[in-house]
Design an enzyme around this catalytic site. Structure first.
Site, PDB file in Angstrom:
ATOM      1  CB  CYS A 105      -1.018   0.098   1.340  1.00 34.50           C
ATOM      2  SG  CYS A 105      -1.825   1.515   1.158  1.00 34.50           S
ATOM      3  CB  CYS A 108      -1.925   4.488   3.846  1.00 36.23           C
ATOM      4  SG  CYS A 108      -3.756   4.095   3.247  1.00 36.23           S
ATOM      5  CB  SER A 109      -0.626   1.046   6.839  1.00 40.61           C
ATOM      6  OG  SER A 109      -1.387   1.457   7.447  1.00 40.61           O
ATOM      7  CB  CYS A 110      -4.672  -0.816   2.402  1.00 44.79           C
ATOM      8  SG  CYS A 110      -4.994   1.052   2.879  1.00 44.79           S
TER       9      CYS A 110
END
Lengths: 197, 221
Positions: A105, A108-110
């Site tokens: 991602c 962000c941090s999906c």
């Protein structure tokens, strides 16, 4: 090295600010102590990569489940009880001898929480997010995975609400193992796609 | 917005920092921040991710992951009027002076049950829409060259680049910041395939493709 190790200088201050926020929220009735305790416990103990490993091991041992998992990852995961936040739509990507999938991602941090839990720091690191879309083979080699040029590398930038899980190839010589035994072989990294088993 | 969070393709961040046997949370406060961020029943004005993206780039880079989450949660509650900066500052000063002090303990099993229900709840994925998708599998498209100041899920490294529709998902709420006074739009979501050479030119690695999901309003012919 070093660019992503920005925990130490401020972590004592962060702990103080977290305490202040918790005190305010509890005093105002916005959250309760036991909700915080239980959420932490769930993600430390119950919602982690062992869930994804069970899904993978079942796919290896049940061809009909594997077919379902690849067609509808959300429903097939729900069949194992793995639903919830960051899992509204789960897509499973099959690694083969010719194709290697790896997930990131960049924004962000999906990450597919119901199957893998919360992401490790390296997945959230600036180095991984910036580099794996541009030079995946070089990044994978840092993880110890050297892929021949005949293997197609598919990078998945997980940026909307779809969450991806990689279905690794079953290791050779494990066809007589039970699903329970196979679960032990499946690593978190193999389900993100930075390792093969 | 064109900020530091949109880092796909950037140089200079070094090797991947890998930790063996990494714990879920590296300190107790991280887990408590995670829980407060996700289970305080208050929305973050403008969205949780956008609140993080609006951090000054230098602060963003210097902050750890859960420090960013704490910022979004705290700033969101200040902007929604649920807490004030003054009362927060007062609490911070108190805990700074009283290192052994702990937040008050209030328990409520009913709220735990509600939180656990929410934890396992899957959001409704595809709100029904009357208009059919404009594009179909195999269509050549271009990601728009757009630079909105609000939140968007279209990374810079894809903008203006030619790709192919690989799959058509159902309809989804568009995450981008809607125009003032409007709700989030609902649009078809597509999986777009890009050749690595299209994105990275001569520096691209061999035999690589990139897949990324895009809302219909990100695409043009």
């Amino acid at each position: 090295m070093g660019h992503d190790h920005h925990h130490s200088h401020s972590s004592a201050d962060a702990e103080i600010r977290a305490k202040a926020l918790e005190a305010l929220l509890v005093e105002k009735g916005l959250i309760t102590t036991d909700v915080i305790d239980e959420v932490v416990r769930k993600y430390e103990e119950d919602i982690g990569p062992m869930n994804g490993a069970r899904v993978v091991a079942r796919a290896w041992t049940e061809p009909s489940y594997k077919k379902w998992l690849l067609e509808d990852g959300t429903a097939a995961s729900a069949d194992m009880g793995y639903t919830g936040k960051e899992g509204a739509k789960i897509v499973v990507l099959e690694n083969t001898a010719e194709v290697h999938n790896v997930v990131v991602c960049t924004l962000c941090s999906c990450y597919p929480w119901p199957l893998l839990g919360l992401p490790p720091n390296w997945y959230k690191s600036y180095a991984y997010r910036s580099r794996v879309v541009r030079e995946p083979r070089k990044v994978l080699s840092e993880f110890g995975l050297e892929l021949g040029e005949d293997i197609e590398v598919r990078v998945w930038d997980s940026n909307s609400e779809i969450r991806y899980l990689v279905l690794p190839e079953q290791p050779a010589g494990t066809s007589d193992l039970s699903a329970g035994e196979l679960t032990e072989l499946v690593t978190r990294d193999s389900m993100i796609g930075v390792a093969r088993l | 917005m064109n900020s530091i969070h949109d880092m796909g393709g950037m140089h200079g961040f070094g090797k991947i920092p890998y930790e063996e046997n990494e714990p879920v949370f590296h300190a107790p406060w991280e887990g408590r921040v995670y829980a407060m961020a996700m289970y305080t029943p208050k929305g973050v004005p403008g969205g949780f991710r956008y609140m993080i993206e609006k951090m000054e780039p230098a602060t963003y880079l210097a902050s750890s992951y859960y420090e960013k989450w704490m910022h979004a949660r705290t700033q969101g509650l200040i902007e929604s009027g649920d807490i004030s900066q003054a009362e927060l500052d007062e609490k911070i000063a108190y805990f700074r002076e009283n290192a052994e002090a702990r937040p008050p303990v209030v328990n409520d099993p009913e709220r735990v049950a509600k939180a656990l229900k929410a934890m396992y709840k899957t959001l409704p994925p595809d709100p029904a829409q009357p208009d059919p998708p404009k594009f179909k599998v195999g269509d050549a498209i271009r990601a728009k060259n757009m630079h909105p100041i609000g939140h968007t899920r279209l990374p810079r490294y894809c903008r203006g680049k030619q790709g192919v529709v690989d799959f058509v998902y159902d309809y989804w709420w568009v995450d981008d910041t809607p125009p003032a006074g409007e709700e989030h739009a609902i649009e078809p979501l597509y999986r777009i395939k890009f050749e690595a050479q299209t994105l990275w030119g001569e520096e691209a690695e061999p035999n690589q493709v990139l897949y990324i999901d895009m809302f219909e309003s990100y695409l043009e012919v």
